[in-house]
Design an enzyme around this catalytic site. Structure first.
Site, PDB file in Angstrom:
ATOM      1  N   ASP A 168       0.857  -1.183   0.000  1.00  0.00           N
ATOM      2  CA  ASP A 168       0.000   0.000   0.000  1.00  0.00           C
ATOM      3  C   ASP A 168       0.900   1.243   0.000  1.00  0.00           C
ATOM      4  O   ASP A 168       2.128   1.148  -0.168  1.00  0.00           O
ATOM      5  CB  ASP A 168      -1.003  -0.036   1.168  1.00  0.00           C
ATOM      6  CG  ASP A 168      -0.361   0.187   2.536  1.00  0.00           C
ATOM      7  OD1 ASP A 168       0.880   0.305   2.621  1.00  0.00           O
ATOM      8  OD2 ASP A 168      -1.116   0.234   3.537  1.00  0.00           O
ATOM      9  N   HIS A 169       0.278   2.399   0.201  1.00  0.00           N
ATOM     10  CA  HIS A 169       1.028   3.657   0.153  1.00  0.00           C
ATOM     11  C   HIS A 169       2.107   3.726   1.234  1.00  0.00           C
ATOM     12  O   HIS A 169       3.129   4.373   1.046  1.00  0.00           O
ATOM     13  CB  HIS A 169       0.065   4.840   0.291  1.00  0.00           C
ATOM     14  CG  HIS A 169      -0.807   4.744   1.500  1.00  0.00           C
ATOM     15  ND1 HIS A 169      -1.908   3.894   1.549  1.00  0.00           N
ATOM     16  CD2 HIS A 169      -0.740   5.340   2.715  1.00  0.00           C
ATOM     17  CE1 HIS A 169      -2.480   4.001   2.735  1.00  0.00           C
ATOM     18  NE2 HIS A 169      -1.785   4.858   3.468  1.00  0.00           N
ATOM     19  N   CYS A 225       3.140  -3.174   4.062  1.00  0.00           N
ATOM     20  CA  CYS A 225       2.284  -2.038   4.433  1.00  0.00           C
ATOM     21  C   CYS A 225       2.956  -1.353   5.614  1.00  0.00           C
ATOM     22  O   CYS A 225       4.164  -1.514   5.811  1.00  0.00           O
ATOM     23  CB  CYS A 225       0.850  -2.467   4.711  1.00  0.00           C
ATOM     24  SG  CYS A 225       0.593  -3.566   6.119  1.00  0.00           S
ATOM     25  N   GLY A 226       2.217  -0.571   6.388  1.00  0.00           N
ATOM     26  CA  GLY A 226       2.857   0.140   7.488  1.00  0.00           C
ATOM     27  C   GLY A 226       3.443  -0.791   8.523  1.00  0.00           C
ATOM     28  O   GLY A 226       4.589  -0.646   8.959  1.00  0.00           O
ATOM     29  N   THR A 227       2.646  -1.772   8.929  1.00  0.00           N
ATOM     30  CA  THR A 227       3.092  -2.747   9.927  1.00  0.00           C
ATOM     31  C   THR A 227       3.267  -4.160   9.369  1.00  0.00           C
ATOM     32  O   THR A 227       3.859  -5.012  10.028  1.00  0.00           O
ATOM     33  CB  THR A 227       2.060  -2.847  11.063  1.00  0.00           C
ATOM     34  OG1 THR A 227       0.801  -3.260  10.479  1.00  0.00           O
ATOM     35  CG2 THR A 227       1.881  -1.512  11.771  1.00  0.00           C
ATOM     36  N   GLY A 228       2.654  -4.429   8.224  1.00  0.00           N
ATOM     37  CA  GLY A 228       2.586  -5.791   7.692  1.00  0.00           C
ATOM     38  C   GLY A 228       1.398  -6.567   8.231  1.00  0.00           C
ATOM     39  O   GLY A 228       1.061  -7.635   7.715  1.00  0.00           O
ATOM     40  N   GLY A 271      -2.013  -5.778   8.490  1.00  0.00           N
ATOM     41  CA  GLY A 271      -3.202  -5.819   7.649  1.00  0.00           C
ATOM     42  C   GLY A 271      -3.003  -6.697   6.427  1.00  0.00           C
ATOM     43  O   GLY A 271      -3.925  -7.415   5.997  1.00  0.00           O
ATOM     44  N   MET A 272      -1.812  -6.644   5.874  1.00  0.00           N
ATOM     45  CA  MET A 272      -1.504  -7.482   4.710  1.00  0.00           C
ATOM     46  C   MET A 272      -1.544  -8.964   5.092  1.00  0.00           C
ATOM     47  O   MET A 272      -2.098  -9.793   4.353  1.00  0.00           O
ATOM     48  CB  MET A 272      -0.122  -7.131   4.153  1.00  0.00           C
ATOM     49  CG  MET A 272      -0.053  -5.796   3.457  1.00  0.00           C
ATOM     50  SD  MET A 272      -1.072  -5.759   1.969  1.00  0.00           S
ATOM     51  CE  MET A 272      -0.324  -4.357   1.102  1.00  0.00           C
ATOM     52  N   HIS A 306       9.552 -24.428   9.874  1.00  0.00           N
ATOM     53  CA  HIS A 306       8.509 -25.168  10.588  1.00  0.00           C
ATOM     54  C   HIS A 306       7.103 -24.959  10.032  1.00  0.00           C
ATOM     55  O   HIS A 306       6.248 -25.826  10.199  1.00  0.00           O
ATOM     56  CB  HIS A 306       8.505 -24.775  12.074  1.00  0.00           C
ATOM     57  CG  HIS A 306       9.674 -25.331  12.831  1.00  0.00           C
ATOM     58  ND1 HIS A 306       9.727 -25.329  14.208  1.00  0.00           N
ATOM     59  CD2 HIS A 306      10.832 -25.902  12.404  1.00  0.00           C
ATOM     60  CE1 HIS A 306      10.882 -25.881  14.604  1.00  0.00           C
ATOM     61  NE2 HIS A 306      11.567 -26.226  13.526  1.00  0.00           N
ATOM     62  N   ARG A 309       7.861 -33.969  10.945  1.00  0.00           N
ATOM     63  CA  ARG A 309       6.757 -33.759  11.888  1.00  0.00           C
ATOM     64  C   ARG A 309       6.015 -32.461  11.596  1.00  0.00           C
ATOM     65  O   ARG A 309       4.832 -32.321  11.946  1.00  0.00           O
ATOM     66  CB  ARG A 309       7.265 -33.773  13.327  1.00  0.00           C
ATOM     67  CG  ARG A 309       8.145 -32.592  13.722  1.00  0.00           C
ATOM     68  CD  ARG A 309       8.737 -32.773  15.115  1.00  0.00           C
ATOM     69  NE  ARG A 309       9.438 -31.601  15.597  1.00  0.00           N
ATOM     70  CZ  ARG A 309      10.672 -31.254  15.223  1.00  0.00           C
ATOM     71  NH1 ARG A 309      11.340 -31.982  14.348  1.00  0.00           N
ATOM     72  NH2 ARG A 309      11.256 -30.172  15.738  1.00  0.00           N
ATOM     73  N   HIS A 310       6.680 -31.521  10.952  1.00  0.00           N
ATOM     74  CA  HIS A 310       6.037 -30.238  10.657  1.00  0.00           C
ATOM     75  C   HIS A 310       5.041 -30.353   9.510  1.00  0.00           C
ATOM     76  O   HIS A 310       4.102 -29.551   9.422  1.00  0.00           O
ATOM     77  CB  HIS A 310       7.097 -29.186  10.338  1.00  0.00           C
ATOM     78  CG  HIS A 310       8.105 -29.019  11.427  1.00  0.00           C
ATOM     79  ND1 HIS A 310       7.761 -28.545  12.673  1.00  0.00           N
ATOM     80  CD2 HIS A 310       9.431 -29.308  11.469  1.00  0.00           C
ATOM     81  CE1 HIS A 310       8.846 -28.534  13.444  1.00  0.00           C
ATOM     82  NE2 HIS A 310       9.866 -28.998  12.734  1.00  0.00           N
TER      83      HIS A 310
HETATM   84  C1  RB5 Z   1      -1.997   2.624   6.555  1.00  0.00           C
HETATM   85  O1  RB5 Z   1      -2.053   3.815   7.277  1.00  0.00           O
HETATM   86  C2  RB5 Z   1      -1.810   1.432   7.504  1.00  0.00           C
HETATM   87  O2  RB5 Z   1      -2.960   1.233   8.264  1.00  0.00           O
HETATM   88  C3  RB5 Z   1      -1.439   0.195   6.744  1.00  0.00           C
HETATM   89  O3  RB5 Z   1      -0.313   0.437   5.974  1.00  0.00           O
HETATM   90  C4  RB5 Z   1      -1.105  -1.031   7.577  1.00  0.00           C
HETATM   91  O4  RB5 Z   1      -0.163  -0.754   8.550  1.00  0.00           O
HETATM   92  C5  RB5 Z   1      -2.237  -1.806   8.068  1.00  0.00           C
HETATM   93  O5  RB5 Z   1      -2.073  -2.889   8.664  1.00  0.00           O
END
Ligand code: RB5
Length: 142
Positions: free
Chosen positions: A8-9, A65-68, A70-71, A98, A132-133
Site C-alpha cells: 500500500d502507500h 504495508c505500514g506494519t505488515g 493488515g496485509m 517449521h 513432523r512439521h
Molecule cells: C496505513 O495507514 C496502515 O494502516 C497500513 O499500511 C497497515 O499498517 C495496516 O495494517
C-alpha cells in the site's frame, strides 16, 4: 523463483527496494503495485498477491504495508496461504523451517531497509523441514 509483490502507500517505497533486490538476484517478480504515494487500501493488494500464490502463478508472495499486519490478515483469508509478519530474522527463518510460510508481510514503519532485506533473504533461503512439521501444516489447512 516466481514472486508476486504488493504494497500500500505506506509500504511501496520499501517494496520497490525489495523488488529490485529480488530482480538483481535473478528472481522473476510480478509487481502488483501500488507504485505511488496516493492512499490505497491494503486488502486490495493483500488479496491480489494471495491469489497469485493460490493460483500457482507465483511460488511466494511479498507484501509491505505500514506494519505488515493488515496485509498478513488479508492474505491469510485465502486457503493455502500461510502469511507471516516477522520483524526479526529468526522468526522469518523459522516460519519457513517449521510453518512452510509462503507469503512474507513486512512493516515499512517497523523495519528499515537493511533489516527488511536480511529478513527477506533469510526467508527465501530457508527450507521447509517437513517431517513432523508436515502433519502440523496439513492440520492448518484442514
Ligand atoms: C496505513 O495507514 C496502515 O494502516 C497500513 O499500511 C497497515 O499498517 C495496516 O495494517
Amino acid at each position: 523463483m516466481k514472486i508476486a509483490a504488493g504494497a500500500d502507500h505506506a509500504g511501496y517505497e520499501l517494496k520497490d527496494v525489495l523488488v529490485k533486490l529480488l530482480r538483481d538476484q535473478g528472481h522473476e517478480v510480478e509487481d502488483l503495485g501500488t507504485n505511488a504515494a496516493g492512499s490505497v487500501d491494503y486488502p486490495d493488494y493483500g488479496h491480489a498477491v494471495a491469489e497469485r500464490v493460490t493460483s500457482g502463478a507465483a511460488e511466494r508472495g511479498l507484501l509491505v504495508c505500514g506494519t505488515g499486519v493488515g496485509m498478513a490478515i488479508s492474505a491469510n483469508r485465502h486457503k493455502g496461504v500461510r502469511a507471516v509478519n516477522p520483524s526479526d530474522v529468526f522468526t522469518a527463518k523459522m516460519s519457513r523451517n517449521h510453518n512452510d510460510a509462503n507469503v512474507l508481510a513486512l512493516g515499512a514503519r517497523v523495519v528499515g531497509v537493511g533489516l527488511a532485506s536480511e529478513i527477506l533473504n533469510s526467508w527465501l533461503a530457508a527450507p521447509f523441514e517437513g517431517g513432523r512439521h508436515q502433519n502440523r501444516v496439513a492440520k492448518i489447512e484442514r
